[in-house]
Design a protein around this motif. Structure first.
Motif, PDB file in Angstrom:
ATOM      1  N   LEU A  44       0.822  -1.209   0.000  1.00  3.85           N
ATOM      2  CA  LEU A  44       0.000   0.000   0.000  1.00  3.85           C
ATOM      3  C   LEU A  44       0.855   1.258   0.000  1.00  3.85           C
ATOM      4  CD1 LEU A  44      -2.750  -1.025   2.583  1.00  3.85           C
ATOM      5  CD2 LEU A  44      -2.903  -1.037   0.086  1.00  3.85           C
ATOM      6  N   LEU A  45       2.046   1.180   0.604  1.00  7.05           N
ATOM      7  CA  LEU A  45       2.946   2.329   0.563  1.00  7.05           C
ATOM      8  C   LEU A  45       3.360   2.617  -0.871  1.00  7.05           C
ATOM      9  CD1 LEU A  45       4.664   4.441   2.073  1.00  7.05           C
ATOM     10  CD2 LEU A  45       6.464   2.696   2.266  1.00  7.05           C
ATOM     11  N   ALA A  46       3.712   1.568  -1.605  1.00  7.32           N
ATOM     12  CA  ALA A  46       4.048   1.756  -3.018  1.00  7.32           C
ATOM     13  C   ALA A  46       2.845   2.266  -3.800  1.00  7.32           C
ATOM     14  CB  ALA A  46       4.549   0.438  -3.614  1.00  7.32           C
ATOM     15  N   ALA A  47       1.651   1.780  -3.453  1.00  6.64           N
ATOM     16  CA  ALA A  47       0.437   2.228  -4.135  1.00  6.64           C
ATOM     17  C   ALA A  47       0.142   3.699  -3.863  1.00  6.64           C
ATOM     18  CB  ALA A  47      -0.752   1.367  -3.699  1.00  6.64           C
ATOM     19  N   ALA A  48       0.631   4.220  -2.753  1.00  6.82           N
ATOM     20  CA  ALA A  48       0.447   5.631  -2.446  1.00  6.82           C
ATOM     21  C   ALA A  48       1.535   6.496  -3.083  1.00  6.82           C
ATOM     22  CB  ALA A  48       0.438   5.843  -0.928  1.00  6.82           C
ATOM     23  N   VAL A  49       2.768   6.004  -3.072  1.00 10.14           N
ATOM     24  CA  VAL A  49       3.908   6.824  -3.497  1.00 10.14           C
ATOM     25  C   VAL A  49       4.078   6.852  -5.008  1.00 10.14           C
ATOM     26  CG1 VAL A  49       6.433   6.996  -3.410  1.00 10.14           C
ATOM     27  CG2 VAL A  49       5.126   6.574  -1.311  1.00 10.14           C
ATOM     28  N   LEU A  50       4.047   5.699  -5.650  1.00  5.48           N
ATOM     29  CA  LEU A  50       4.370   5.644  -7.078  1.00  5.48           C
ATOM     30  C   LEU A  50       3.389   6.414  -7.955  1.00  5.48           C
ATOM     31  CD1 LEU A  50       5.621   1.958  -7.300  1.00  5.48           C
ATOM     32  CD2 LEU A  50       6.996   4.051  -7.401  1.00  5.48           C
ATOM     33  N   PRO A  51       2.063   6.296  -7.756  1.00  4.34           N
ATOM     34  CA  PRO A  51       1.162   7.122  -8.570  1.00  4.34           C
ATOM     35  C   PRO A  51       1.379   8.622  -8.349  1.00  4.34           C
ATOM     36  CG  PRO A  51      -0.042   5.306  -7.593  1.00  4.34           C
ATOM     37  CD  PRO A  51       1.308   5.314  -6.952  1.00  4.34           C
ATOM     38  N   ALA A  52       1.696   8.998  -7.109  1.00  2.61           N
ATOM     39  CA  ALA A  52       1.955  10.417  -6.843  1.00  2.61           C
ATOM     40  C   ALA A  52       3.231  10.874  -7.542  1.00  2.61           C
ATOM     41  CB  ALA A  52       2.058  10.649  -5.337  1.00  2.61           C
ATOM     42  N   MET A  53       4.243  10.023  -7.581  1.00  3.50           N
ATOM     43  CA  MET A  53       5.468  10.367  -8.313  1.00  3.50           C
ATOM     44  C   MET A  53       5.182  10.502  -9.804  1.00  3.50           C
ATOM     45  SD  MET A  53       8.275   7.956  -6.356  1.00  3.50           S
ATOM     46  CE  MET A  53       9.648   8.472  -7.408  1.00  3.50           C
ATOM     47  N   LEU A  54       4.344   9.604 -10.324  1.00  3.99           N
ATOM     48  CA  LEU A  54       3.977   9.690 -11.732  1.00  3.99           C
ATOM     49  C   LEU A  54       3.197  10.975 -12.007  1.00  3.99           C
ATOM     50  CD1 LEU A  54       3.986   8.255 -14.475  1.00  3.99           C
ATOM     51  CD2 LEU A  54       1.848   7.133 -13.800  1.00  3.99           C
ATOM     52  N   TRP A  55       2.302  11.316 -11.117  1.00  5.65           N
ATOM     53  CA  TRP A  55       1.534  12.561 -11.217  1.00  5.65           C
ATOM     54  C   TRP A  55       2.482  13.763 -11.242  1.00  5.65           C
ATOM     55  CZ3 TRP A  55      -2.128  14.373  -6.682  1.00  5.65           C
ATOM     56  CH2 TRP A  55      -2.807  15.535  -7.073  1.00  5.65           C
ATOM     57  N   ARG A  56       3.483  13.740 -10.366  1.00  8.72           N
ATOM     58  CA  ARG A  56       4.449  14.836 -10.326  1.00  8.72           C
ATOM     59  C   ARG A  56       5.301  14.866 -11.595  1.00  8.72           C
ATOM     60  NH1 ARG A  56       6.056  18.843 -10.702  1.00  8.72           N
ATOM     61  NH2 ARG A  56       7.309  20.200  -9.371  1.00  8.72           N
TER      62      ARG A  56
END
Length: 484
Positions: free
Chosen positions: A190-202
Motif C-alpha cells: 500500500l505504501l508503493a500504491a500511495a507513493v508511485l502514482p503520486a510520483m507519476l503525477w508529479r
C-alpha cells in the motif's frame, strides 16, 4: 559555522541522545520475546544453519519449509545473528534502536525541507521522545524497520522532486525503500500504491513534461520495477517448494495444505472490537483453549432475552467442543461459520460497517501499552488504579500525537501544500494522505484489532505536525534548513 547552525546541531544532538536513552531503557527494562518474534527468529536460524527457510518441528527437530512470513525481516535477523552471534536478540534490538533513530532523523529532515529548521527540531524531539515507537525496538518485530522505510520513501520523494524528477540517486533510494518495505510486511504494498502514482503525477505535472509522457514517466516505472523485482525470486521459490504462485503471504498466514480458520474468523468479526479479545480469544484459536468467560456480552446478543439465551447456550457449546482438542477442524470451523451467518443476517450494518470502524478506532486510540506489563482490562480502576491512570495518560499522549499531526496537515493545506521556500509539494502531500487512508481501508477488513497496525501512521503524522511551527515568511538564510 554560524551561531544559529551551532545551536541547531546542539539541539538535534540532544534530541537524538535523549531518544537513544529512551530506547535503551525499553530494551533493558521491557524486552518482549514471544509470538512473531520467535517465528522470525526460528526461520532466520534454520536458514543460516541448515539452508532451509522454515520451522523446526517434531521430536527429530526436522525443518519444514514455510511461506507464512516474507523474507525481509528474517534476512535482517540472519545478518544480525551472523555479526553478533546466533539468537543474540539484545544486539538485534540495539540495531533496531539505531533504525528507529534514523526514522526520527528522516522525519525531521523532511519537515526541515517543508517547514524550516524550527519545525525540524520540534519534529525531531517529538519523534525521539515518542514512547510508542521507541517501545517496539525492544522486541524483534518488523515495525521499527517498516517505519524507517516509510520515512525514507517520503523523504526520498521530496529529494527526487527537488533534484529534477529524473534518474537521480533519490529515485533509486525511493525504489529500494518501497521494495524493502514490501519484503518486510505484505501490506506495505500500500505504501508503493500511495507513493508511485503520486510520483507519476508529479512527473507529468507540467505541460512540457506531458508533451513527452513516456520519457517523463519512465523513471517512475523504473522505481516500480525495483519494487517488484525482489518478489520474483521469492515467488519462484514458493512455486518450486510448494507448487503455488504466492508472491506475498496468505491472509491467514497458513502454508499450502494447512487449514485456514475462515469460519472462526468470520464469527469473530461479528462481535470483536478491542485488543483484549485478540489476545484472549483470537490468538488462542487452533492451539489453546478459549474461556467462554472471555467472550463479551455482545458475542451472544441476539436482540431479545430469549434469543440471546439460546445464542449463548449454542455459542458456549461450540466453544466447549473446540476446547476438547483445541485444534482447527473442518466441522467446528464450519459451525462457527454457520453461527456467523446467523449473526450477519440479523445485523448486516453492524458487521460490515459498525464493527470494522470500531476496530479501527480502537487500534488508533487505544493506550499503546500492549508491550508492557499492564492488565488487558486496564480501565478497571478498582482492580489496578495505578495501571488505569498510566494507561489513561498514555491514551491522552497518543491522542495528542494524532491531533498534532492532523492539525499540521490542515495548516499545510492552507499554505497550498507549499514549503517555507514556496516550493509546491502537492503530490507528496497527497501521497502521504493516501498512505494513511489506504492503511485505514485495509484495517477495516482485518479480523484482529492490534494497536501496532497503526504505528505506521506515526512517521507521516510527525512530519505533518511540523507545519504547526513553520514560519510565516520564507527562510532568509541557508541556516534555516540546517544543512539538510
Amino acid at each position: 559555522m554560524s551561531k544559529v547552525r551551532r545551536r541547531f546541531w546542539f539541539s538535534a544532538g540532544a534530541a537524538l541522545t535523549a531518544g537513544l536513552l529512551l530506547r535503551l531503557w525499553f530494551i533493558v527494562h521491557l524486552p518482549v520475546f514471544s509470538g512473531d518474534s520467535l517465528i522470525y527468529g526460528g526461520i532466520a536460524k534454520n536458514w543460516l544453519q541448515h539452508g532451509v527457510y522454515g520451522f523446526s518441528s517434531g521430536a527429530d527437530a526436522s525443518i519444514t519449509p514455510t511461506l507464512i512470513r516474507l523474507p525481509g525481516y528474517p534476512i535482517f535477523l540472519a545478518a544480525c545473528f551472523r555479526l553478533f552471534g546466533m539468537e543474540h536478540y539484545r544486539a538485534v534490538m540495539n540495531v533496531q534502536a539505531a533504525f528507529d533513530l534514523l526514522t526520527c532523523w528522516l522525519a525531521s529532515a523532511l519537515a526541515c525541507r517543508l517547514f524550516g529548521s524550527r519545525a525540524a527540531l520540534f519534529v525531531l524531539w517529538l519523534a525521539a521522545l515518542c514512547p510508542f515507537t521507541a517501545n517496539y525496538v525492544a522486541s524483534p518485530l518488523t515495525e521499527p524497520l517498516v517505519l524507517t522505510t516509510i520515512a525514507l520513501a517520503f523523504y526520498g520523494f521530496a529529494r527526487w522532486q527537488d533534484a529534477g524528477l529524473g534518474y537521480n540517486r533519490w529515485l533509486w533510494i525511493v525504489g529500494a525503500a518501497l521494495a524493502w518495505s514490501v519484503m518486510l510486511r505484505p501490506e506495505q504494498g500500500l505504501l508503493a500504491a500511495a507513493v508511485l502514482p503520486a510520483m507519476l503525477w508529479r512527473a507529468l505535472a507540467t505541460r512540457e513534461r506531458r508533451a513527452q509522457p513516456i520519457r517523463s514517466a519512465f523513471p517512475v516505472l523504473a522505481a516500480a520495477l525495483c519494487v517488484v523485482l525482489p518478489l520474483v525470486p521469492w515467488t519462484a521459490r514458493n512455486w518450486r517448494t510448494f507448487g503455488v504462485i504466492q508472491p506475498l503471504v496468505p491472509r491467514y498466514a497458513n502454508d499450502p495444505g494447512e487449514a485456514a480458520p475462515i469460519g472462526f474468523g468470520r464469527w469473530y468479526r461479528t462481535w470483536a472490537i478491542e485488543f483484549a479479545s485478540t489476545e484472549e480469544v483470537y490468538w488462542n484459536y487452533d492451539g489453546e483453549p478459549i474461556a467462554p468467560g472471555d467472550l463479551p456480552a455482545r458475542a451472544f446478543d441476539a436482540g431479545s432475552p430469549a434469543a440471546t439465551a439460546s445464542l449463548h447456550d449454542r455459542t458456549a457449546a461450540l466453544v466447549d467442543d473446540y476446547n476438547q482438542n483445541t485444534s482447527l477442524n473442518a466441522d467446528v470451523d464450519g459451525r462457527f461459520s454457520a453461527l456467523a451467518g446467523e449473526r450477519i443476517h440479523a445485523h448486516p450494518v453492524l458487521y460490515y460497517v459498525g464493527l470494522p470502524v470500531a476496530r479501527l478506532v480502537d487500534m488508533a486510540l487505544r493506550p499503546r501499552v500492549e508491550m508492557m506489563d499492564i492488565a488487558l482490562d486496564w480501565w478497571n480502576w478498582s482492580d489496578h488504579p495505578g495501571q488505569t491512570a498510566f494507561a489513561a495518560s498514555y491514551a491522552a499522549l497518543n491522542l495528542a500525537y494524532l491531533v498534532a499531526g492532523v492539525a499540521g496537515f490542515v495548516v499545510w493545506r492552507r499554505r497550498g501544500w507549499r514549503s517555507v521556500a514556496a516550493v509546491p509539494y502537492r503530490e507528496l502531500a497527497f501521497a502521504m494522505a493516501a498512505g494513511v487512508l489506504l492503511r485505514c481501508a485495509l484495517l477495516l477488513t482485518i479480523d484482529n484489532s492490534e494497536p501496532r497496525y497503526t504505528l505506521e501512521f506515526f512517521p507521516i503524522l510527525l512530519v505533518w505536525s511540523g507545519a504547526l511551527f513553520a514560519p510565516r515568511t520564507p527562510p532568509t538564510s541557508a541556516g534555516e534548513h540546517g544543512g539538510r
